[in-house]
Motif scaffolding. Structure first.
Motif, short mmCIF file in Angstrom:
data_model
loop_
_atom_site.label_atom_id
_atom_site.label_comp_id
_atom_site.label_asym_id
_atom_site.label_seq_id
_atom_site.Cartn_x
_atom_site.Cartn_y
_atom_site.Cartn_z
N HIS A 102 10.75 45.23 15.12
CA HIS A 102 9.31 45.11 14.84
C HIS A 102 8.90 43.69 15.23
CE1 HIS A 102 5.46 45.60 12.81
NE2 HIS A 102 5.68 44.44 12.20
N SER A 103 8.01 43.58 16.19
CA SER A 103 7.58 42.27 16.70
C SER A 103 6.14 42.00 16.29
CB SER A 103 7.68 42.23 18.22
OG SER A 103 9.00 42.48 18.64
N ARG A 104 5.92 40.80 15.81
CA ARG A 104 4.58 40.37 15.40
C ARG A 104 4.16 39.18 16.26
NH1 ARG A 104 4.57 40.33 8.79
NH2 ARG A 104 4.53 42.59 8.57
N ASN A 105 2.97 39.30 16.83
CA ASN A 105 2.38 38.23 17.60
C ASN A 105 1.12 37.79 16.87
OD1 ASN A 105 4.32 38.53 19.77
ND2 ASN A 105 3.27 40.45 20.19
N THR A 106 1.30 36.95 15.87
CA THR A 106 0.21 36.57 14.99
C THR A 106 -0.37 35.22 15.40
OG1 THR A 106 1.32 37.73 13.18
CG2 THR A 106 -0.41 36.16 12.57
N VAL A 107 -1.68 35.19 15.56
CA VAL A 107 -2.37 33.93 15.81
C VAL A 107 -3.29 33.70 14.62
CG1 VAL A 107 -3.95 32.67 17.33
CG2 VAL A 107 -2.28 34.26 18.31
N VAL A 108 -3.10 32.58 13.95
CA VAL A 108 -3.88 32.26 12.76
C VAL A 108 -5.13 31.48 13.16
CG1 VAL A 108 -1.92 32.34 11.20
CG2 VAL A 108 -2.51 30.20 12.30
N PHE A 109 -6.04 31.35 12.20
CA PHE A 109 -7.27 30.60 12.42
C PHE A 109 -6.91 29.21 12.93
CE2 PHE A 109 -10.82 27.94 11.00
CZ PHE A 109 -11.87 28.63 11.62
N GLY A 110 -7.53 28.80 14.00
CA GLY A 110 -7.21 27.52 14.62
C GLY A 110 -6.37 27.68 15.88
N GLY A 111 -5.88 28.90 16.12
CA GLY A 111 -5.16 29.19 17.35
C GLY A 111 -3.66 29.01 17.33
N ASP A 112 -3.07 28.74 16.17
CA ASP A 112 -1.61 28.58 16.11
C ASP A 112 -0.92 29.94 16.16
OD1 ASP A 112 -1.71 25.79 15.89
OD2 ASP A 112 -1.92 25.88 13.71
N LEU A 113 0.09 30.04 17.03
CA LEU A 113 0.87 31.27 17.17
C LEU A 113 2.03 31.24 16.18
CD1 LEU A 113 1.56 33.89 18.75
CD2 LEU A 113 2.93 32.44 20.27
N ILE A 114 2.18 32.35 15.43
CA ILE A 114 3.31 32.51 14.50
C ILE A 114 4.06 33.78 14.93
CG2 ILE A 114 4.01 32.78 12.10
CD1 ILE A 114 1.36 31.48 11.31
N PRO A 115 5.01 33.64 15.87
CA PRO A 115 5.75 34.82 16.33
C PRO A 115 6.89 35.14 15.37
CG PRO A 115 6.50 32.89 17.51
CD PRO A 115 5.38 32.43 16.59
N SER A 116 7.21 36.42 15.26
CA SER A 116 8.37 36.84 14.48
C SER A 116 8.84 38.20 14.96
CB SER A 116 8.05 36.89 12.98
OG SER A 116 7.00 37.80 12.73
N GLN A 117 10.12 38.45 14.75
CA GLN A 117 10.71 39.72 15.15
C GLN A 117 11.70 40.13 14.07
OE1 GLN A 117 12.98 39.85 18.91
NE2 GLN A 117 11.46 41.39 19.49
N PHE A 118 11.58 41.39 13.62
CA PHE A 118 12.42 41.92 12.54
C PHE A 118 13.36 42.98 13.10
CE2 PHE A 118 8.72 40.13 10.68
CZ PHE A 118 9.09 39.63 9.44
N TYR A 119 14.58 43.06 12.55
CA TYR A 119 15.59 43.99 13.03
C TYR A 119 16.06 44.87 11.87
CZ TYR A 119 15.58 40.16 16.35
OH TYR A 119 15.18 39.19 17.23
N GLY A 120 16.14 46.19 12.14
CA GLY A 120 16.54 47.07 11.05
C GLY A 120 16.95 48.45 11.50
N LYS A 121 16.84 49.37 10.57
CA LYS A 121 17.25 50.76 10.76
C LYS A 121 16.20 51.66 10.11
CE LYS A 121 21.05 52.98 12.13
NZ LYS A 121 21.48 52.99 13.51
N CYS A 122 15.96 52.80 10.71
CA CYS A 122 14.99 53.77 10.18
C CYS A 122 15.70 55.04 9.71
CB CYS A 122 13.97 54.16 11.26
SG CYS A 122 12.98 52.80 11.86
N THR A 123 15.08 55.71 8.75
CA THR A 123 15.54 57.02 8.30
C THR A 123 14.33 57.94 8.19
OG1 THR A 123 15.39 56.34 5.99
CG2 THR A 123 17.55 56.18 7.02
N ALA A 124 14.54 59.20 8.49
CA ALA A 124 13.48 60.20 8.34
C ALA A 124 13.48 60.70 6.92
CB ALA A 124 13.70 61.34 9.32
N LYS A 125 12.29 60.83 6.33
CA LYS A 125 12.15 61.28 4.95
C LYS A 125 11.42 62.60 4.92
CE LYS A 125 13.73 57.43 3.11
NZ LYS A 125 14.60 57.21 2.05
#
Length: 125
Positions: A102-125
């Motif tokens: 899951h990748s987030r490309n977040t830009v906050v007020f003022g134009g600062d980039l806060i990138p992050s990437q999460f790693y995991g596993k999914c299951t069907a419910k």
């Protein structure tokens, strides 16, 4: 359990809406990366994808509410694209083995980039 995973994969990779009922895919992320490096999450980060094959729509539910996402099918994977109300872009990719990023490309007020990437596993419910 394996059947539910296969059912999910069938919906994601085939645009046919012949599946009979909604299902949920739960993705648990235990590691993430940011500009400082790779970390273990302090609290589980969970995203849930509600799949509505009758309407051919997918919704994500997380810690900030629920939104409709765009399904982007591919060979051996599916991606979900979310654009937040503020215009930030989030992309989740899930493989046919239920690994996920899951990748987030977040830009906050003022134009600062806060990138992050999460790693995991999914299951069907």
């Amino acid at each position: 359990m394996k059947f539910k995973s296969l059912l999910f994969i069938a919906f994601c990779f085939v645009s046919n809406s012949s599946l009979a009922s909604s299902s949920t895919l739960e993705c648990v992320y235990k590691k993430y990366a940011d500009p400082e490096g790779v970390h273990v999450t302090k609290n589980e980060f969970i995203l849930r994808y509600l799949i509505d094959p009758d309407a051919d729509k997918v919704y994500v539910s997380g810690n900030n509410g629920s939104n409709e996402v765009v399904k982007v099918p591919g060979n051996d994977r599916v991606s979900f694209l979310e654009v937040t109300g503020t215009g930030n872009v989030m992309v989740t990719t899930i493989t046919n083995t239920m690994d996920t990023v899951h990748s987030r490309n977040t830009v906050v007020f003022g134009g600062d980039l806060i990138p992050s990437q999460f790693y995991g596993k999914c299951t069907a419910k």
